[in-house]
Structures are given as structure tokens and as C-alpha cells.
Scaffold this active site. Structure first.
Site, PDB file in Angstrom:
ATOM      1  N   ASP A  57       0.823  -1.205   0.000  1.00 22.95           N
ATOM      2  CA  ASP A  57       0.000   0.000   0.000  1.00 22.95           C
ATOM      3  C   ASP A  57       0.857   1.255   0.000  1.00 22.95           C
ATOM      4  O   ASP A  57       2.068   1.212   0.223  1.00 22.95           O
ATOM      5  CB  ASP A  57      -0.906   0.018   1.239  1.00 22.95           C
ATOM      6  CG  ASP A  57      -2.002  -1.040   1.185  1.00 22.95           C
ATOM      7  OD1 ASP A  57      -2.376  -1.453   0.077  1.00 22.95           O
ATOM      8  OD2 ASP A  57      -2.484  -1.447   2.266  1.00 22.95           O
ATOM      9  N   TYR A 118       7.010  -9.519   6.930  1.00 27.46           N
ATOM     10  CA  TYR A 118       7.019  -8.081   7.168  1.00 27.46           C
ATOM     11  C   TYR A 118       7.595  -7.789   8.545  1.00 27.46           C
ATOM     12  O   TYR A 118       7.513  -8.607   9.462  1.00 27.46           O
ATOM     13  CB  TYR A 118       5.593  -7.515   7.124  1.00 27.46           C
ATOM     14  CG  TYR A 118       4.988  -7.402   5.753  1.00 27.46           C
ATOM     15  CD1 TYR A 118       5.015  -6.189   5.066  1.00 27.46           C
ATOM     16  CD2 TYR A 118       4.378  -8.491   5.144  1.00 27.46           C
ATOM     17  CE1 TYR A 118       4.441  -6.076   3.808  1.00 27.46           C
ATOM     18  CE2 TYR A 118       3.809  -8.389   3.887  1.00 27.46           C
ATOM     19  CZ  TYR A 118       3.842  -7.175   3.221  1.00 27.46           C
ATOM     20  OH  TYR A 118       3.285  -7.071   1.971  1.00 27.46           O
TER      21      TYR A 118
END
Length: 276
Positions: A57, A118
Site C-alpha cells: 500500500d 514483514y
């Protein structure tokens, strides 16, 4: 049709100045910048089929992103020894291709992947984030307890329906298997959450972090984040953590290249396209 060579590109970027990965009209995106550079070096449309492991994003960073493109075999043969350096001269400083290599045509950056990992970075220092790291570390206004964060993460590991933590898409599953979720406090005091799964639905990682943070600072019980897994719709109680603290650090693939196609086929059967 001429023979094609598939290239794996290992990419890093500072997401601050990008509107995410995916190309969008009139917006600066990582995919758009990469395609522009490839077109300048190789000729417009020579590199085709840009496919990424995970569409990050707006504002999310990457040190271990992976994508693939296809080139005519003769073009790769002509440019192989110098393409990486030529692209380095053309690309802006906030995106780098760290490595490129020819891979079997069965390699799919997205569907052959076995995991995405992540890291989310936070500081709870009273004075906030270091100015030189403000684009990658979230400054949290309350003291955080590492033991509480660890306890809050324990019930989220495993295969669950993460509907409470996902932006639902039509015909898309929210079933995911989280294989790692842990916290550490580095020597400089920065708290780092490491989250690994086979794949993530949109905003899932930042939603998980947002839920754990309010448990970590004592405003919610440590059992609360896992308790939300009973929900079948996105929870309005979960605040999505800001994008700038999140970095995609690794994407895994089968060690045996012969497994690329099998893994891709299995992944396609399991779920439709998703974002992390």
C-alpha cells in the site's frame, strides 16, 4: 513469437513518495517507475508481464520485494552484463533493483511464493522517533510492554479466518496461515514486530499491529486481539497502524525450481488475488 527469458528482480524502496506498488493513472507508483526505467533502457514494451510478490500500500516500504518480467531472449543476452548498472543510473534514489537473474518460465513472483515476511517498527521513547528514521518508525505516545505484546501475539499464530483484520473483497477468502508473529526490542529501544504468513489480505498486517499495540500499552487485555478471530466481518474496533512503520523484508520460494509450477498451481486454487 520469439523466445522469452523470465527475470527475477529483487527490489527495495522507500514507500514515502509512492502511492503504493500498483500502477495508477496520474500517480507515482513503484511499478510505474520500474516500467518507465525498463522502457528507457530496453525500448517501450520490451519488458512485459511485470508481476509482484505482494502489492504494498501507499507509504509501505520494502527491502525484500520480488517481481518478475519477461524479455526477448536475445535482448537479455545483449544486456545481461550491464542492465543492472544501467537501471541504477536511471532509477530515482528511493527505489533500487538490488539483484536480477534469469529464472525458469514456471517461476511466478506472486503465486510461486511460499511466504511473505514483514517487519513493523515502533518507538515508545518519550521524545519520539529519531528524525533520520521518522519515515520507517512509528512514534507511539504510550509506554509499551514487550511481555504484553508477546502475549497478545501468541493467539494469532496459525491458520485462522482473519476477517476482523481484513478489508474484505468480493469472492476473496480471509483465511490465512500466520507462521510467525513475534516481538523484540532492539538495543536502541525500537520495538519490532515480525509477521510472516503464506499471504496476507489487504491491510491485515497493519490491522494486527494496531490491535496488539492497544494490548501492549494496557488499554486492552492481551487476549483481545485473538478474541477478534471469532468475528466474520471487519472489526470497527481495530485501528489500522500507519503505513510508514511497515516494511516487506522477505519473500520465500521453493528451494527446488522444479517446484515453482506446482506451488503456483496450488496457490491459485486456494485463493484469489490479495494485497498485504
Amino acid at each position: 513469437m520469439d523466445d522469452r527469458t523470465r527475470l527475477r528482480l529483487d527490489v527495495a524502496y522507500d514507500g514515502t513518495g509512492f502511492s503504493g506498488w500498483a500502477a495508477q493513472p496520474d500517480r507515482r507508483t513503484v511499478a510505474g517507475v520500474l516500467v518507465e526505467a525498463l522502457d528507457l533502457v530496453l525500448g517501450a514494451g520490451t519488458a512485459t508481464g511485470l508481476t509482484v510478490a505482494g502489492r504494498t500500500d501507499a507509504g509501505v516500504h520494502a527491502t525484500g520485494q520480488v517481481c518478475h518480467v519477461d524479455l526477448p531472449a536475445q535482448v537479455w543476452a545483449a544486456h545481461e552484463g550491464r542492465l543492472l548498472r544501467r537501471l541504477a543510473r536511471l532509477l530515482p534514489p528511493d527505489v533500487r533493483i538490488r539483484a536480477m537473474s534469469a529464472v525458469p518460465a514456471t517461476f511466478d513472483a506472486r503465486f510461486s511464493a511460499t511466504f511473505r515476511r514483514y517487519e513493523y517498527r515502533i518507538t515508545d521513547a518519550a521524545w519520539g522517533a529519531d528524525p533520520l528514521r521518522r519515515h520507517e518508525i512509528l512514534a507511539w505516545p504510550r509506554a509499551l510492554d514487550l511481555d504484553r505484546l508477546t502475549a497478545a501475539s501468541a493467539g494469532l499464530v496459525g491458520e485462522h479466518d482473519f476477517a476482523a483484520y481484513c478489508r474484505r473483497k468480493e469472492n476473496a477468502t480471509t483465511l490465512r496461515e500466520v507462521t510467525r508473529l513475534d516481538w523484540r526490542r532492539d538495543a536502541d529501544g525500537t520495538l519490532v514486530a515480525t509477521v510472516q504468513a503464506d499471504a496476507f489480505c489487504q491491510a491485515m498486517v497493519r490491522s494486527l499491529v494496531g490491535a496488539m499495540l492497544v494490548a501492549g500499552d494496557g488499554r486492552r487485555p492481551v487476549q483481545w486481539p485473538a478474541g477478534l478471530l471469532t468475528r466474520r466481518e471487519r472489526s470497527s474496533e481495530v485501528t489500522v497502524a500507519p503505513a510508514h512503520g511497515l516494511t516487506l523484508v522477505a519473500v520465500g520460494y521453493p528451494e527446488d525450481p522444479a517446484e515453482y509450477a506446482r506451488r503456483a498451481e496450488a496457490t491459485r486454487r486456494l485463493r484469489v488475488p490479495a494485497e498485504a
